[in-house]
Scaffold this motif. Structure first.
Motif, PDB file in Angstrom:
ATOM      1  N   GLU A 144       0.813  -1.216   0.000  1.00  0.00           N
ATOM      2  CA  GLU A 144       0.000   0.000   0.000  1.00  0.00           C
ATOM      3  C   GLU A 144       0.851   1.273   0.000  1.00  0.00           C
ATOM      4  O   GLU A 144       0.622   2.171  -0.812  1.00  0.00           O
ATOM      5  CB  GLU A 144      -0.944  -0.001   1.211  1.00  0.00           C
ATOM      6  CG  GLU A 144      -1.901   1.172   1.208  1.00  0.00           C
ATOM      7  CD  GLU A 144      -2.990   1.068   2.260  1.00  0.00           C
ATOM      8  OE1 GLU A 144      -3.574   2.113   2.579  1.00  0.00           O
ATOM      9  OE2 GLU A 144      -3.262  -0.048   2.755  1.00  0.00           O
ATOM     10  N   VAL A 145       1.846   1.357   0.886  1.00  0.00           N
ATOM     11  CA  VAL A 145       2.625   2.606   0.943  1.00  0.00           C
ATOM     12  C   VAL A 145       3.569   2.746  -0.248  1.00  0.00           C
ATOM     13  O   VAL A 145       3.876   3.865  -0.660  1.00  0.00           O
ATOM     14  CB  VAL A 145       3.393   2.788   2.276  1.00  0.00           C
ATOM     15  CG1 VAL A 145       2.436   2.778   3.463  1.00  0.00           C
ATOM     16  CG2 VAL A 145       4.500   1.785   2.455  1.00  0.00           C
ATOM     17  N   MET A 146       3.997   1.638  -0.822  1.00  0.00           N
ATOM     18  CA  MET A 146       4.829   1.730  -2.025  1.00  0.00           C
ATOM     19  C   MET A 146       3.975   2.125  -3.230  1.00  0.00           C
ATOM     20  O   MET A 146       4.443   2.861  -4.107  1.00  0.00           O
ATOM     21  CB  MET A 146       5.580   0.429  -2.272  1.00  0.00           C
ATOM     22  CG  MET A 146       6.695   0.177  -1.260  1.00  0.00           C
ATOM     23  SD  MET A 146       7.964   1.477  -1.230  1.00  0.00           S
ATOM     24  CE  MET A 146       8.883   1.054  -2.720  1.00  0.00           C
ATOM     25  N   ASP A 147       2.726   1.681  -3.259  1.00  0.00           N
ATOM     26  CA  ASP A 147       1.821   2.111  -4.315  1.00  0.00           C
ATOM     27  C   ASP A 147       1.635   3.624  -4.267  1.00  0.00           C
ATOM     28  O   ASP A 147       1.609   4.287  -5.310  1.00  0.00           O
ATOM     29  CB  ASP A 147       0.476   1.387  -4.175  1.00  0.00           C
ATOM     30  CG  ASP A 147      -0.460   1.696  -5.333  1.00  0.00           C
ATOM     31  OD1 ASP A 147      -0.104   1.399  -6.488  1.00  0.00           O
ATOM     32  OD2 ASP A 147      -1.542   2.259  -5.065  1.00  0.00           O
ATOM     33  N   GLU A 148       1.532   4.182  -3.063  1.00  0.00           N
ATOM     34  CA  GLU A 148       1.419   5.638  -2.903  1.00  0.00           C
ATOM     35  C   GLU A 148       2.625   6.357  -3.500  1.00  0.00           C
ATOM     36  O   GLU A 148       2.508   7.485  -3.966  1.00  0.00           O
ATOM     37  CB  GLU A 148       1.322   6.007  -1.415  1.00  0.00           C
ATOM     38  CG  GLU A 148       0.077   5.528  -0.713  1.00  0.00           C
ATOM     39  CD  GLU A 148       0.150   5.705   0.798  1.00  0.00           C
ATOM     40  OE1 GLU A 148      -0.818   5.324   1.461  1.00  0.00           O
ATOM     41  OE2 GLU A 148       1.171   6.223   1.319  1.00  0.00           O
ATOM     42  N   ALA A 149       3.776   5.707  -3.483  1.00  0.00           N
ATOM     43  CA  ALA A 149       5.016   6.303  -4.002  1.00  0.00           C
ATOM     44  C   ALA A 149       5.250   5.953  -5.475  1.00  0.00           C
ATOM     45  O   ALA A 149       6.302   6.273  -6.026  1.00  0.00           O
ATOM     46  CB  ALA A 149       6.201   5.846  -3.151  1.00  0.00           C
ATOM     47  N   GLY A 150       4.280   5.262  -6.094  1.00  0.00           N
ATOM     48  CA  GLY A 150       4.392   4.968  -7.510  1.00  0.00           C
ATOM     49  C   GLY A 150       5.005   3.625  -7.863  1.00  0.00           C
ATOM     50  O   GLY A 150       5.420   3.407  -9.002  1.00  0.00           O
ATOM     51  N   PHE A 151       5.051   2.703  -6.913  1.00  0.00           N
ATOM     52  CA  PHE A 151       5.625   1.377  -7.146  1.00  0.00           C
ATOM     53  C   PHE A 151       4.553   0.315  -6.952  1.00  0.00           C
ATOM     54  O   PHE A 151       3.831   0.336  -5.966  1.00  0.00           O
ATOM     55  CB  PHE A 151       6.762   1.085  -6.160  1.00  0.00           C
ATOM     56  CG  PHE A 151       7.934   2.005  -6.270  1.00  0.00           C
ATOM     57  CD1 PHE A 151       8.981   1.704  -7.125  1.00  0.00           C
ATOM     58  CD2 PHE A 151       7.992   3.161  -5.506  1.00  0.00           C
ATOM     59  CE1 PHE A 151      10.078   2.549  -7.224  1.00  0.00           C
ATOM     60  CE2 PHE A 151       9.082   4.009  -5.604  1.00  0.00           C
ATOM     61  CZ  PHE A 151      10.129   3.713  -6.462  1.00  0.00           C
TER      62      PHE A 151
ATOM     63  N   ASP B 207       1.284   5.112   8.844  1.00  0.00           N
ATOM     64  CA  ASP B 207       2.176   6.265   9.028  1.00  0.00           C
ATOM     65  C   ASP B 207       3.592   5.805   9.356  1.00  0.00           C
ATOM     66  O   ASP B 207       4.568   6.353   8.839  1.00  0.00           O
ATOM     67  CB  ASP B 207       1.654   7.209  10.115  1.00  0.00           C
ATOM     68  CG  ASP B 207       0.468   8.043   9.638  1.00  0.00           C
ATOM     69  OD1 ASP B 207       0.323   8.222   8.404  1.00  0.00           O
ATOM     70  OD2 ASP B 207      -0.302   8.515  10.495  1.00  0.00           O
ATOM     71  N   ARG B 208       3.727   4.787  10.199  1.00  0.00           N
ATOM     72  CA  ARG B 208       5.058   4.270  10.541  1.00  0.00           C
ATOM     73  C   ARG B 208       5.694   3.588   9.335  1.00  0.00           C
ATOM     74  O   ARG B 208       6.890   3.738   9.093  1.00  0.00           O
ATOM     75  CB  ARG B 208       4.985   3.305  11.731  1.00  0.00           C
ATOM     76  CG  ARG B 208       6.341   2.768  12.147  1.00  0.00           C
ATOM     77  CD  ARG B 208       7.277   3.881  12.631  1.00  0.00           C
ATOM     78  NE  ARG B 208       8.617   3.377  12.857  1.00  0.00           N
ATOM     79  CZ  ARG B 208       9.716   3.890  12.299  1.00  0.00           C
ATOM     80  NH1 ARG B 208       9.661   4.951  11.523  1.00  0.00           N
ATOM     81  NH2 ARG B 208      10.889   3.359  12.546  1.00  0.00           N
ATOM     82  N   VAL B 209       4.913   2.865   8.565  1.00  0.00           N
ATOM     83  CA  VAL B 209       5.449   2.205   7.378  1.00  0.00           C
ATOM     84  C   VAL B 209       5.912   3.256   6.365  1.00  0.00           C
ATOM     85  O   VAL B 209       6.948   3.084   5.722  1.00  0.00           O
ATOM     86  CB  VAL B 209       4.416   1.238   6.754  1.00  0.00           C
ATOM     87  CG1 VAL B 209       4.980   0.569   5.504  1.00  0.00           C
ATOM     88  CG2 VAL B 209       4.011   0.167   7.772  1.00  0.00           C
ATOM     89  N   ARG B 210       5.192   4.367   6.256  1.00  0.00           N
ATOM     90  CA  ARG B 210       5.633   5.461   5.375  1.00  0.00           C
ATOM     91  C   ARG B 210       6.976   6.028   5.840  1.00  0.00           C
ATOM     92  O   ARG B 210       7.842   6.343   5.021  1.00  0.00           O
ATOM     93  CB  ARG B 210       4.588   6.567   5.338  1.00  0.00           C
ATOM     94  CG  ARG B 210       3.352   6.203   4.563  1.00  0.00           C
ATOM     95  CD  ARG B 210       2.339   7.368   4.535  1.00  0.00           C
ATOM     96  NE  ARG B 210       1.083   6.901   3.990  1.00  0.00           N
ATOM     97  CZ  ARG B 210      -0.016   6.638   4.719  1.00  0.00           C
ATOM     98  NH1 ARG B 210      -0.016   6.842   6.028  1.00  0.00           N
ATOM     99  NH2 ARG B 210      -1.110   6.195   4.128  1.00  0.00           N
TER     100      ARG B 210
END
Length: 148
Positions: free
Chosen positions: A63-70, A124-127
């Motif tokens: 999920e957090v990598m998808d937010e960053a475009g991956f 938030d921690r994973v981000r």
């Protein structure tokens, strides 16, 4: 088609942890992007793996990598062998020291990034972990670019 002789002068970097389902997967994605951005396609080989791989990449990491475009949804954790690690110039461990550094050999630059495990953490921690990894990978590539 690539042959073994194509990669003789390539710098080999491995990102590893226990499960190969979080930190090392994020590191690999950022390293692939840095390699592309810097035009180092044939000059840097990237390996990733774990000592006890999970069945899939952690959902919160996807999920957090998808937010960053991956898109890491199609990645599968894999085991990394001692022989693979010995073939590397750099090995980054993620803070889950299952690696006996002495077994890898003195020719390999082993670095423990001492990162928290994102598994089960709030987003938030994973981000925060993701962003720290992005900075560490960029710094490693800066170091590689500065090397003679």
């Amino acid at each position: 088609m690539s042959t073994d002789t194509d990669d003789i002068d390539a710098t080999r970097i491995a990102f590893m942890c226990v499960q190969n389902a979080g930190r090392s997967q994020m590191s690999t994605a950022f390293a692939e992007r840095e390699r592309e951005r810097r035009g180092l396609g044939g000059d840097v080989e990237i390996l990733t793996g774990g000592t006890d791989p999970a069945d899939h990449v952690h959902d919160e990491v996807i999920e957090v990598m998808d937010e960053a475009g991956f898109d890491l949804s199609d990645r599968t954790p894999r085991e990394i062998t001692l022989d693979e690690l010995r073939s590397c110039d750099y090995v980054a461990t993620m803070g889950c020291s299952t690696l006996d550094v002495g077994e890898v050999g003195a020719d390999v630059d082993v670095r423990d990034w001492a990162l928290d495990d994102p598994d089960g953490r709030d987003l938030d921690r994973v981000r925060e972990i993701r962003d720290e990894i992005e900075g560490r990978v960029a710094a490693l590539f800066d170091e590689l670019s500065a090397a003679p």
